[in-house]
Design a protein around this motif. Sequence first.
Motif: not given
Lengths: 224, 224, 224, 224, 224, 224
Positions: E127, E131, D134-135, D89, D131, D92, C114, E54, E134-135
Amino acid sequence: MTSTASGPILVINPNSSETVTEGLRQALSGFFFAGGPAIECVTIEHGPPGVVTQRHVDEAALHTAAVIEARPDAAAYVLACYSQPGLDLARSITRRPVYGIQDAGVLSALALADLFGVIAVAEGSIPRHLRNLRRLGVDQRLAGEVALEGSVSVAESGHGEESYGLLLRAAEKLKTLGAGAIVLGCAGMSGHRRRLEDETGVAIIDPTQAAVAMAFGNLVTGSA
Amino acid sequence: MTSTASGPILVINPNSSETVTEGLRQALSGFFFAGGPAIECVTIEHGPPGVVTQRHVDEAALHTAAVIEARPDAAAYVLACYSQPGLDLARSITRRPVYGIQDAGVLSALALADLFGVIAVAEGSIPRHLRNLRRLGVDQRLAGEVALEGSVSVAESGHGEESYGLLLRAAEKLKTLGAGAIVLGCAGMSGHRRRLEDETGVAIIDPTQAAVAMAFGNLVTGSA
Amino acid sequence: MTSTASGPILVINPNSSETVTEGLRQALSGFFFAGGPAIECVTIEHGPPGVVTQRHVDEAALHTAAVIEARPDAAAYVLACYSQPGLDLARSITRRPVYGIQDAGVLSALALADLFGVIAVAEGSIPRHLRNLRRLGVDQRLAGEVALEGSVSVAESGHGEESYGLLLRAAEKLKTLGAGAIVLGCAGMSGHRRRLEDETGVAIIDPTQAAVAMAFGNLVTGSA
Amino acid sequence: MTSTASGPILVINPNSSETVTEGLRQALSGFFFAGGPAIECVTIEHGPPGVVTQRHVDEAALHTAAVIEARPDAAAYVLACYSQPGLDLARSITRRPVYGIQDAGVLSALALADLFGVIAVAEGSIPRHLRNLRRLGVDQRLAGEVALEGSVSVAESGHGEESYGLLLRAAEKLKTLGAGAIVLGCAGMSGHRRRLEDETGVAIIDPTQAAVAMAFGNLVTGSA
Amino acid sequence: MTSTASGPILVINPNSSETVTEGLRQALSGFFFAGGPAIECVTIEHGPPGVVTQRHVDEAALHTAAVIEARPDAAAYVLACYSQPGLDLARSITRRPVYGIQDAGVLSALALADLFGVIAVAEGSIPRHLRNLRRLGVDQRLAGEVALEGSVSVAESGHGEESYGLLLRAAEKLKTLGAGAIVLGCAGMSGHRRRLEDETGVAIIDPTQAAVAMAFGNLVTGSA
Amino acid sequence: MTSTASGPILVINPNSSETVTEGLRQALSGFFFAGGPAIECVTIEHGPPGVVTQRHVDEAALHTAAVIEARPDAAAYVLACYSQPGLDLARSITRRPVYGIQDAGVLSALALADLFGVIAVAEGSIPRHLRNLRRLGVDQRLAGEVALEGSVSVAESGHGEESYGLLLRAAEKLKTLGAGAIVLGCAGMSGHRRRLEDETGVAIIDPTQAAVAMAFGNLVTGSA
């Protein structure tokens, strides 16, 4: 934006302090040239002694508009208050160029450095300034804005050792934050500009001088 | 940023065209005042006839630096080419203020209007300009940049009916896109500024005048 | 972007240090495969010993361009200096892909995390890097850039316990600031990459490896 | 991010189409080197025939995670679907690097050009892609994203004259919008990459190749 | 977005804790009016006890979708988990309005203040929240997000002196960072809202209340 | 932000048109519940018939402040004019929540869709709205703002087939531009909301309803 005007650059102090207006005259004296554009500084008599609160700003907007309407002879207008009271209103009632000193000061700083800092007279006005930086679209280049760590009036902020010491401390802090140019966030701090620049080694922008310089450049005409 | 310099504002034309330099002198003649800062326009003899390609820009960077080093007496420097060759280099070798005319022109436009437009001499330089607007952080306020729809040299771009017609068409298009102020994207277009402003009703910014105005404002000192 | 080239990926070290170039060869040795694209690392003999100042950057731009013109056989070019001297110029003189290692390194970091951090060799180059991040449009995702807290040359920065210790301290600080991937802000730090990654648990990006990987990916062709 | 893994780069096709997976293998065949990292492409048998709807994406996220958990031997993972199902995911549940092909493709395009374009298989997926841009924080550099003007399946999109014609039309449109590099917005379009690049003269990025190249670069180790 | 629905606002708690759902009912009790829209809070029985990882988020996405499909009578849906599991999926399967509480909470904070802060239950979810900001495109207005400095479950976070003390400390820190409104970053903290607002003097936003208020406003119809 | 107030939500129509105020009452009638917060709509008698010019806005700022000071009993204030006259001033003189309907409407749209559109009564107010979107920091998510293609007063804009037709045309255009939710850019358009939503299939936001919903949500208290 008709360019035939031969009137003065009208610098409007939206508070009622003649001391502040006289300070503007001194700050701008370097622009007075034989054959150059006239520069006239006016006081709004029924304005507040200093534009401090949001109410002062909003009331000053209307007073400023009244001055502009009373002076259609001016070739350009400068709103000599860092809160730029009535900038949008002014632009809606005249086709001459209108400069707000915050915008002009900040944009002039960006012409010299990657990141800029701002010295505010008081903590309370910082959020208002930040809103304007967002409107202006340059908030991402702000290294920081810090307020003087002591109570100083607008009129006092440009004179005396005490206020100088406060400005110096603020400027040193902004330098640490990465500011490559520092804008004096008040029309009254001008008297300390050169000394502060010499002692910090960082470009110091007096916003009224910056705005008048822009107006000056807008009015001068080439010989071609 | 020592402020004791009494030398001129040195306006550097990074191409070898004396015609262009003479055009700069004419564009800046309104800044010549008895008692005011001297403004001196110099040509880089061994520069290219016009800064058109990226190689021109990169070579001009070194030439510009050589001029700055040869003229430590100057109080401020203006890089009078819209591609601002050597701006970072110049700032690394002098502590005097250095202005690039693209930055100064665009920032001056933002002091007058919500959105600005740019007229480029040629399509090919637009991506280069856009990269600089991103670096400057104001690309979001660009209404548009359009190139002249005809082939005109830098030296010709400010003279004659043909080039005026091309500028007018570009300006009208930018107005449609929402531009409230328009920057002439070349140091040579200056001669058409006033006429274009009068006929379009939109503020037209000559970037060299804008940069010199900023330098001028930086140098003048108040009387306090 | 013609794709028929069969020449090498030319990795250009814009300084004159053969030691640094040899370090690049070692850093890239993992890309040397029988049947794979050739990777050739070249030194600019008349370049500065290290690209440190802005002048070095601007001079290196022209040297780099000369190398590119002398080697039209290359299939892709990598500018193996974090300041990417001459990136725009290079792109203007060849239609082959040209990668700058700062861009490639930072963009590769963003493919993994990120927020990214950068370790700079020296404080003085950070503002230059930040300008490029704005140009690249990803400055908002920078967790921070920190310089090594000690004086280390480019050539030394990737070898020895002392420089490793400095890198580790910088990486730990960036981790605290939220960096999920860290870019080594110098072509010479490569030797410490794996150890630093293992000890910090954060992805460490060697920018030259990142750029060559991108070039590699650009050149390989599917069998379809 | 432990670096001792010697397993393959696992490229996960989150749909059940063996044809698509076989296409991935062909697209990536250029990365198969003796002594290089192994690259293994796997199909999710119980996945949808194509990831089209948001439900497909969300279901695929869990399938992808199951594959990752079943294959802890892999050195890196590539999610070979432009919608990147389960990217967060995946990150993670493993400390190995995980690449999504949209992120990798777009970031690789930005390493080559000022503005990028994207060709989508279908109109409906564009908002989902936006989307993610943007992220990712790079939406401001998008020249445009356009969908193929005809109905083509993921598996067909990289083969045959009809789909090529649709891609060419889309690419030409993106070029007009200023795209200097174009990302194929689907893992299946790879077969047309080179021809499209040759005919348009614009860099064409196959996002799976881009992601595998990044993974490749991440895994190779220098000899120092 | 057909507006004829007369069903309830369905507030979906994506975890299996009836305690949390009961807390939602209490938090929303102020919206229960005779003649007003019905508000129904449901628990996902087979969900996790709390959405923490997540994987929880991604699994909850599918559970949430199943609830929405089972309840086509609802007039609007609120995803009552700060991680908004399945927001995009929900919107792809119903044309009724779907609100995620993070989005609704943050946007409601921006309707009251220049900068907002967020109190997270745990460091690990920050985090993920960033995210989403930002979206959503509002990350630049975040004063800060801080986690509770102690381990508290979602269900406990809105009750008792201990959790209140943790919230107060977090809120005071966010105030220092400039937050003019603070969003409770968890559906369970609601019980402390008023007290926290009274003691800090800063607007405190319960995100579920904010989302239901938006849904409420969306459903009420004027009498015209 | 003391929360003990039991007074009404005071909805201030800053123009002198009782017709407009009555329209607000109708638009808000759905919020009138026994036991719910009282909602009171007031007209500023000495305001302009409609807030059209920037002067109207700036004068209305002071009128609005006077109303707020005369009504300290209110629990929250809504400035029911899309230009939000005196929003900053209002916030400086009361600690109760103050909502501007542009901010509330736009933020509510962003809670429902990726991109929003705005329908303005007149072309002239669009730049003013855009300035506010920059201040609000969400200008990047604007699909477009379009003015009604015909002259309609604020009071008429919500009634009759003619104005409905103009709204429909504007809404269809915004849909084409990608707007997933559309904000009615005037307090008077409310009467057409439902029909427009039904016929376009796009969420239509009445900004006064949106602001009152937010205030409503802010005031309701849970039972915990």
